[in-house]
Design a protein around this motif. Structure first.
Motif, short mmCIF file in Angstrom:
data_model
loop_
_atom_site.label_atom_id
_atom_site.label_comp_id
_atom_site.label_asym_id
_atom_site.label_seq_id
_atom_site.Cartn_x
_atom_site.Cartn_y
_atom_site.Cartn_z
N PHE A 1 0.71 -1.23 -0.04
CA PHE A 1 -0.18 0.13 0.06
C PHE A 1 0.85 1.35 -0.06
CE2 PHE A 1 -2.72 3.30 1.88
CZ PHE A 1 -3.99 3.47 1.11
N ILE A 2 1.85 1.27 0.75
CA ILE A 2 2.80 2.41 0.88
C ILE A 2 3.46 2.79 -0.43
CG2 ILE A 2 4.82 3.33 1.93
CD1 ILE A 2 4.04 2.18 4.58
N THR A 3 4.08 1.48 -1.30
CA THR A 3 4.59 1.46 -2.39
C THR A 3 3.62 2.36 -3.74
OG1 THR A 3 5.71 -0.52 -1.85
CG2 THR A 3 5.88 0.35 -4.34
N ASN A 4 2.30 2.01 -3.34
CA ASN A 4 1.50 2.66 -4.32
C ASN A 4 0.86 3.96 -4.08
OD1 ASN A 4 1.61 0.35 -6.18
ND2 ASN A 4 0.21 -0.73 -4.94
N ASN A 5 0.99 4.16 -2.47
CA ASN A 5 0.44 5.49 -2.02
C ASN A 5 1.48 6.18 -1.12
OD1 ASN A 5 -2.64 5.10 -3.04
ND2 ASN A 5 -2.03 3.18 -2.07
N GLU A 6 2.13 7.07 -1.75
CA GLU A 6 3.22 7.64 -0.73
C GLU A 6 2.71 8.72 -0.02
OE1 GLU A 6 4.74 11.15 -4.00
OE2 GLU A 6 5.83 9.26 -3.77
N SER A 7 1.51 9.24 -0.06
CA SER A 7 0.97 10.07 0.67
C SER A 7 -0.49 9.72 1.08
CB SER A 7 1.18 11.44 0.46
OG SER A 7 0.65 11.89 -0.80
#
Length: 281
Positions: A180-186
């Motif tokens: 999820f973090i890889t696809n959504n940095e913020s």
């Protein structure tokens, strides 16, 4: 300032929809809708999204706009006017048409909250399983002692299986977060419209922690927890399992509202990944 109360009443009146009819479509009680309109409680984020879908309005318009005010009045007063849009906010439109929601640039908070709700359930189950394993071990041994007078290895096997599943769920939750973090940095902050939700989730954390403390204190008052009653020990560990699962679930749900913490952690993780060390801290 939230205008949810006035907007909800206005939207229902426009559609000729009663509180009971709206409640049925949201899968809640009529009393829940009545409390929202009386500002005695606040709907969960998933309910807000569903309301937007039902009435075809934006999240920003529902929570902070004045849907009942004519456009001319809004212009004269210099206040924000958010019209009802023709299509409800969806996973795609939250990114492609940021003006239709309160979320712009970065991951829509509603998407992040949905992910965090799933993460909360996974981690709660992971926390629940070891304690329920101990409960199963004590219960199995008690039943075996009553029926045959002999105790085999079934109890320890059940405990081992529960711990193994718990570890597997923990690893799965970690990998899902990394993806999820890889696809959504913020993640965009939910804004003032989530204050009531924030309060509800914090109260859930406090209640869950209070339950854990109460169970811990009760251990000295429950007969049989000195090791002589396996049934009492099984019941005690069952209570611990439930309390632990509820606490973890409510804690993760509450943490979904701390977008600053997520954004900082995501920034650190992605920086390490870019530099060649892709392990999350």
């Amino acid at each position: 300032m939230s205008h949810l109360r006035e907007n909800l009443q206005y939207l229902r009146a426009q559609r000729g929809m009663s509180q009971a009819q709206l409640a049925a479509r949201l899968d809640v009680s009529r009393q829940s809708v009545a409390k929202w309109e009386a500002e005695k409680s606040y709907p969960e984020m998933e309910k807000l999204i569903k309301i937007c879908e039902i009435f075809g309005c934006s999240m920003d318009g529902l929570v902070r706009g004045d849907l009942a005010a004519p456009m001319s009045d809004a212009v004269e007063e210099g206040t924000e006017r958010v019209d009802i849009v023709s299509e409800p906010p969806t996973l795609e439109t939250s990114r492609s048409k940021p003006e239709t929601t309160a979320l712009v640039e970065g991951c829509a908070w509603a998407d992040y909250d949905t992910f965090m709700m799933a993460r909360a359930r996974t981690l709660a189950l992971a926390a629940f399983l070891p304690a329920i394993g101990f409960s199963a071990e004590f219960f199995t041994e008690a039943v075996q002692a009553d029926l045959t007078g002999e105790i085999n290895q079934l109890g320890p096997i059940l405990l081992t299986v529960c711990i193994a599943f718990s570890v597997a769920l923990g690893v799965a939750a970690h990998r899902a977060r990394t993806a999820f973090i890889t696809n959504n940095e913020s993640v965009v902050d939910p804004g003032c419209g989530a204050e009531a939700v924030r309060g509800q989730r914090k109260r859930s954390v406090y209640l869950s922690l209070s339950l854990v403390v109460a169970i811990a204190l009760a251990s000295s008052l429950i007969p049989g927890l000195d090791g002589r009653s396996a049934y009492a020990s099984a019941a005690y560990w069952l209570a611990i399992a439930i309390a632990t699962g509820l606490t973890v679930n409510s804690w993760v749900r509450a943490s979904a509202l701390d977008t600053d913490r997520y954004n900082k952690a995501a920034k650190r993780f992605l920086a390490k990944k870019d530099s060649g060390g892709g392990r999350e801290t």
